[in-house]
Design a protein around this motif. Sequence first.
Motif, short mmCIF file in Angstrom:
data_model
loop_
_atom_site.label_atom_id
_atom_site.label_comp_id
_atom_site.label_asym_id
_atom_site.label_seq_id
_atom_site.Cartn_x
_atom_site.Cartn_y
_atom_site.Cartn_z
N HIS A 79 -5.96 8.00 -13.78
CA HIS A 79 -4.82 7.18 -14.64
C HIS A 79 -3.55 6.93 -13.63
N ALA A 80 -3.45 7.52 -12.84
CA ALA A 80 -2.45 7.43 -11.63
C ALA A 80 -2.49 6.22 -10.98
N GLU A 81 -3.86 5.84 -10.43
CA GLU A 81 -4.08 4.79 -10.02
C GLU A 81 -3.93 3.34 -10.72
N ILE A 82 -4.44 3.41 -12.07
CA ILE A 82 -4.24 2.44 -12.91
C ILE A 82 -2.71 2.01 -13.16
N LEU A 83 -1.99 3.15 -13.24
CA LEU A 83 -0.48 2.64 -13.48
C LEU A 83 0.01 2.35 -12.34
N SER A 84 -0.22 2.81 -11.20
CA SER A 84 0.35 2.42 -10.07
C SER A 84 -0.01 0.74 -9.44
N ASP A 85 -1.21 0.53 -9.77
CA ASP A 85 -1.85 -0.81 -9.77
C ASP A 85 -0.93 -1.87 -10.63
N LEU A 113 4.00 3.56 -23.25
CA LEU A 113 4.39 2.14 -23.04
C LEU A 113 3.33 1.09 -22.51
N PHE A 114 3.35 0.15 -23.14
CA PHE A 114 2.06 -0.44 -22.91
C PHE A 114 2.17 -1.51 -21.73
N ASN A 115 3.55 -1.72 -21.12
CA ASN A 115 3.83 -2.74 -19.96
C ASN A 115 3.45 -4.08 -20.53
N SER A 116 2.85 -4.86 -19.49
CA SER A 116 2.57 -6.33 -19.83
C SER A 116 0.90 -6.46 -19.65
N LEU A 117 0.40 -6.78 -20.95
CA LEU A 117 -1.05 -6.92 -20.68
C LEU A 117 -1.53 -8.17 -19.68
N LEU A 118 -0.50 -9.17 -19.69
CA LEU A 118 -0.79 -10.21 -18.61
C LEU A 118 -0.86 -9.40 -17.37
N ILE A 119 0.04 -8.64 -17.12
CA ILE A 119 -0.05 -7.99 -15.60
C ILE A 119 -1.40 -7.27 -15.52
N ILE A 120 -1.71 -6.53 -16.57
CA ILE A 120 -2.86 -5.69 -16.56
C ILE A 120 -4.05 -6.67 -16.22
N SER A 135 10.96 -6.09 -14.09
CA SER A 135 11.30 -5.24 -15.20
C SER A 135 10.19 -4.34 -15.69
N HIS A 136 8.94 -4.68 -15.02
CA HIS A 136 7.53 -4.10 -15.44
C HIS A 136 6.87 -3.56 -14.07
N GLY A 137 7.84 -3.24 -13.11
CA GLY A 137 7.13 -2.53 -11.86
C GLY A 137 7.75 -1.29 -11.70
N LEU A 138 8.22 -1.33 -10.45
CA LEU A 138 8.59 0.15 -9.59
C LEU A 138 9.67 0.73 -10.65
N ASN A 139 10.48 0.00 -11.05
CA ASN A 139 11.69 0.85 -11.95
C ASN A 139 11.13 1.33 -13.30
N ASN A 174 0.96 -1.15 -0.03
CA ASN A 174 0.01 -0.23 0.03
C ASN A 174 0.86 1.21 0.08
N GLU A 175 1.92 1.19 0.54
CA GLU A 175 2.71 2.43 0.86
C GLU A 175 3.51 2.67 -0.53
N ILE A 176 3.92 1.75 -1.22
CA ILE A 176 4.50 1.78 -2.46
C ILE A 176 3.59 2.38 -3.52
N GLN A 177 2.31 1.61 -3.50
CA GLN A 177 1.48 2.16 -4.39
C GLN A 177 1.17 3.44 -4.36
N SER A 178 1.00 3.84 -2.98
CA SER A 178 0.47 5.32 -2.87
C SER A 178 1.72 6.06 -3.17
N PHE A 179 2.94 5.87 -2.87
CA PHE A 179 4.07 6.83 -3.44
C PHE A 179 3.92 6.86 -4.92
N MET A 180 3.55 5.64 -5.79
CA MET A 180 3.89 5.92 -7.13
C MET A 180 2.84 6.89 -7.54
#
Length: 134
Positions: free
Chosen positions: A28-34, A119-126, A46-50, A9-15
Amino acid sequence: MSYQIISRNEIQSFMKRAMIAVGTNISHAEILSDVLVAGDYRGHFSHGLNRLELYLEDITTKACKADGEPTVLKESAATAWVDGNNLLGPVVGKFCMNLAIKKAKESGIGWVVAKGRDLFNSLLIIRITYNTDN
């Protein structure tokens, strides 16, 4: 060397706060952080916080739009062509995924393609993030 464990929760809130600070629409910020947190939690580092720095830079330099919605350019009962309007990739990905699911429920198949997105990121993760198995 010492480590500190930071809660999900803390890292998601930070992002989310970081993206809002550079002008990103709150939803949009919520979707991205999720999606970024889900990437890390699934082991796809490779598809996370970095990736956060890349998204912050894209919004700051206006390489990507901070607000708006994707638009459907053309569609049939089972297909759609979407313009992401240069929005964050996970925002466009979630929009397209939801549209494809709706079409599949109504027609038996849903096929959606998109142009004009960051950047589309990973559809599997979405897909996993939003539990779209229903």
